[in-house]
Each structure stands twice: as C-alpha cells, then as structure tokens.
Write an enzyme that holds these catalytic residues in place. Sequence first.
Site, PDB file in Angstrom:
ATOM      1  CG  ASP A  92      -0.221   0.030   2.528  1.00 41.31           C
ATOM      2  OD1 ASP A  92       1.017   0.138   2.536  1.00 41.31           O
ATOM      3  OD2 ASP A  92      -0.894  -0.046   3.566  1.00 41.31           O
ATOM      4  CB  SER A  93       0.232   4.695  -0.849  1.00 34.90           C
ATOM      5  OG  SER A  93      -0.735   5.151   0.080  1.00 34.90           O
ATOM      6  N   GLY A  94       1.177   3.654   2.204  1.00 38.92           N
ATOM      7  CA  GLY A  94       1.545   4.216   3.500  1.00 38.92           C
ATOM      8  C   GLY A  94       0.549   5.256   3.981  1.00 38.92           C
ATOM      9  N   GLY A  95      -0.247   5.763   3.062  1.00 33.08           N
ATOM     10  CA  GLY A  95      -1.178   6.839   3.396  1.00 33.08           C
ATOM     11  C   GLY A  95      -2.155   6.445   4.482  1.00 33.08           C
ATOM     12  CG  PHE A  96      -5.528   3.108   5.759  1.00 28.87           C
ATOM     13  CD1 PHE A  96      -6.787   3.665   5.606  1.00 28.87           C
ATOM     14  CD2 PHE A  96      -5.337   2.165   6.755  1.00 28.87           C
ATOM     15  CE1 PHE A  96      -7.840   3.292   6.437  1.00 28.87           C
ATOM     16  CE2 PHE A  96      -6.379   1.782   7.590  1.00 28.87           C
ATOM     17  CZ  PHE A  96      -7.629   2.344   7.421  1.00 28.87           C
ATOM     18  CG  ASP A 146      -4.855   6.873  -0.945  1.00 30.44           C
ATOM     19  OD1 ASP A 146      -3.855   6.407  -0.343  1.00 30.44           O
ATOM     20  OD2 ASP A 146      -5.981   6.375  -0.834  1.00 30.44           O
ATOM     21  CD  GLN A 221      -9.625   7.488  -0.889  1.00 25.84           C
ATOM     22  OE1 GLN A 221     -10.709   7.587  -0.305  1.00 25.84           O
ATOM     23  NE2 GLN A 221      -8.680   6.633  -0.480  1.00 25.84           N
ATOM     24  N   GLY A 248     -10.978   4.107   0.673  1.00 28.83           N
ATOM     25  CA  GLY A 248     -11.849   4.905   1.530  1.00 28.83           C
ATOM     26  C   GLY A 248     -13.163   4.235   1.851  1.00 28.83           C
ATOM     27  CG  ASP A 298      -6.459  -5.269   1.392  1.00 26.40           C
ATOM     28  OD1 ASP A 298      -6.971  -4.481   0.585  1.00 26.40           O
ATOM     29  OD2 ASP A 298      -6.142  -4.938   2.547  1.00 26.40           O
ATOM     30  CB  CYS A 336     -13.225 -26.065   7.001  1.00 23.94           C
ATOM     31  SG  CYS A 336     -11.628 -25.341   6.606  1.00 23.94           S
ATOM     32  CB  CYS A 338      -8.118 -25.619   6.530  1.00 24.89           C
ATOM     33  SG  CYS A 338      -8.365 -25.398   8.293  1.00 24.89           S
ATOM     34  CB  CYS A 341     -11.013 -28.044   9.865  1.00 21.49           C
ATOM     35  SG  CYS A 341     -11.544 -26.358  10.260  1.00 21.49           S
ATOM     36  CG  HIS A 367     -10.720 -22.170  10.232  1.00 19.21           C
ATOM     37  ND1 HIS A 367     -11.256 -23.139   9.408  1.00 19.21           N
ATOM     38  CD2 HIS A 367     -11.698 -21.259  10.455  1.00 19.21           C
ATOM     39  CE1 HIS A 367     -12.518 -22.825   9.155  1.00 19.21           C
ATOM     40  NE2 HIS A 367     -12.818 -21.692   9.786  1.00 19.21           N
TER      41      HIS A 367
HETATM   42 ZN    ZN Z   1     -10.601 -25.006   8.611  1.00 16.89          ZN
END
Ligand code: ZN
Length: 391
Positions: A92-96, A146, A221, A248, A298, A336, A338, A341, A367
């Site tokens: 990311d840009s660091g802005g947030f 941004d 934005q 945003g 994300d 699940c 995974c 699980c 999980h």
């Molecule tokens: Zn799982």
Amino acid sequence: MPLTFNILAETESGGRRAQLHLPHRTVQTPVFMPVGTAGTVKAVPQDTLETLGAEIILGNTYHLYLRPGHEPIRRMGGLHKFIGWPRALLTDSGGFQVFSLSQLRKVTDEGVRFRSHLDGSSHFFTPEHSMDVQIALGADICMAFDECTEYPADRTRAEESLRLTMAWARRSLNHFRAHQHEVPWQNELWVPPVPRTWGPGSDVANHEQRLGTQSLFGIVQGGMYRDLRRESAERLIEMDFDGYAIGGLSVGEPRDLTLEMISEVLPLLPKDKPRYVMGVGYPDEIEQYARMGVDMMDCVLPTRAARHGLLFTSEGRLNIKGKRYAEDQGPPDPACDCMVCRRYSRAYLRHLMQAGEALSGTLNSIHNLAYYLGIMERVRKSLHPQGSSAL
Ligand SMILES: [Zn+2]
C-alpha cells in the site's frame, strides 16, 4: 513490462474470472490477499500461506519504512527475498497508516509530516517519497499515495481531500514512471534456496516467473459522494494507471453505502484492467463484490479476528472462547478441510486461547485464511466455464 490481465470468463452480473500476470506469479482472480503488515501475515509462516494457496499478499509501506526501513530491505534484494516469499506482493502507499496510526499529522499540498507511532520520531511523506519506498521494497504492485477520506466527511471536506488525492496521484505516477527501473530485482527474481519440489504448495508448476516491472494502481476516493467518486475515477483513468483501486471504504460507513459506492465506480473502470477494493470485508461481502466484478480484495479481518478467537465457518461465526466448546471434540468447521480442521478440535483451540498459547493465533488464523481463500476459489470455479481444470 507491467502486469498483463487476461479475462477468461465473464458473467452478466459483471463477475469475471481472470489471470493476473505479475513478475513473481500468475495470480488467479478474483483473489483475496492476506495482509502481511510488517513483512508477516501475523502468526502464519510463509510456507503455510503457500500451502493454503495464497498467491499474493500485502506489505504495509508505513510499517516497513519505519522498521526495519526500506533501505536495508533494498540492499538485501527487496521484500520478496527479505521475507522469503517468492510469490506476488502488493504494497500500500503508506497513506492509510499515516492517517490512522501516526500522531501529530500535518497535511500540506506537498505531503504529510507525522510522528512515528513507535518512537515519536518525525517523518515527512510525499507522493514521491512513497514511490521511492515502494520501489525499494519491490512489490509486484504499488499503490499511489492518497489521503483516505474519513467517515463521516462533509461535502467540503471530501472535495478538498479528493483534490489532494488527485494531485498526489499525478505526482505518484510521474515519479513512479521515472524510477520504476530502480527496483532491486531488476536483473534477477529471487527464488527460494531450496525450491519445494513436492506436496501441496509446490511451486514447480508455477515456474514461469519472468522479469518485468512493477505496476502502479491509482486509488479512487471521494468519500460517500457518488459524483465525487465518478469524478475521481474519470480523472485517474485519464492518467492511465496499470490498475484501479477503490479506497476509503469500510471506514465505518453502513454496508449499503459501501455497496453503493462500489456499484457506482465499478462500471466506470476499464474492463481490461484489474479492479481492487481495498480493506474489505466480511466473508459474504467479498463473495458479493467478487461476483460484481471486483478482482482483488484485502482485509486484516480474518487474521485479526482469529487472534481474538473469532472463527468464520460455514455455519456462521464461532467464538472459540465460548464455554460450550470446552469439551467439543468436533472440528472448528465440519465443512472445512484445512490443515487445522482436519487435525484439531474446538476444545483444543479453546484451550490454547484460554491458556494464551502462541499457537492459538496461528491455528485460528490458518483456518480463517483457508475459509476466505476457499470462498474465492469457489467463486472462481463458478465463474469459469470449464470448471476447476485451470485451477
Ligand atoms: Zn478449517
């Protein structure tokens, strides 16, 4: 060459199944990207992320700039090599984080002066500096600098914030185009010293890694104002970024407003470039947005919630701290498969949480990530006319 984006299938509702070709990985989209804040997806080792099928993860520019610093990372060959992650990365840009974590911010047209949340030291971030830091880190995808407009923001405030973000987008792009050849892996991509040749997560089949350049995304934005969002999208498209993000959102607004802003912006964005909605969301949200045509998302939610004992399952949310799980020998999520699980019970996960064991965050996070990545895999299969063969 920056990224290439091949659409394999589209639906009437706008959802698309595509391949995003990046220097370190061809990523199947729509994709969920786990957040690796300070060079680690908290509590989850990189080889486990590979086994889970994560193809691209995030790094946070603000955190990595403050510690260990982008210059040491550049000298060591870039973020991929530093953290031992041969697949794709996005920073990311660091802005947030500058706006949400740091203290004593002072914003001018030139940039943002802020104090580190770690030691109070003073720093000045400009669009140019954000680009320099992101080029040094060397992620496959960088983000324009941004200002994330807060919620609620009145019309005047949202307009002023957008004016700043648009000027910074232009400066980010100019500086990025002039310096992107300085990426630390310009001559050679890093591969792990002992490449995995067996088992799940093996990278042998994906060794069509190729040299290329980083890509830069612009960020739409405009607060919660539809016309400002439209104006923002149109001006960014004129600048011609490699991809477009909608930022945003998920900043405290009601969910129908989030959906309204995404619905407003998505049709405006170029069809032949990836579209990324930043910082969303709950499991049902990421599925909904993917089916609308969002290619990338994300969120810290699966890992952050995991560390607080909240599991996302096919049966809904499960708070593993609950006393009723004390002797529950069933798997966290019966549907699940995974690695957590398949092996561990709810009772054991509850015990680890109660005892404050480090393994608790790891298993819960694995999980939840498997659950999120599984949602995207299902969406991709449903969008692909030939079923799962390409996956
Ligand atoms: Zn799982």
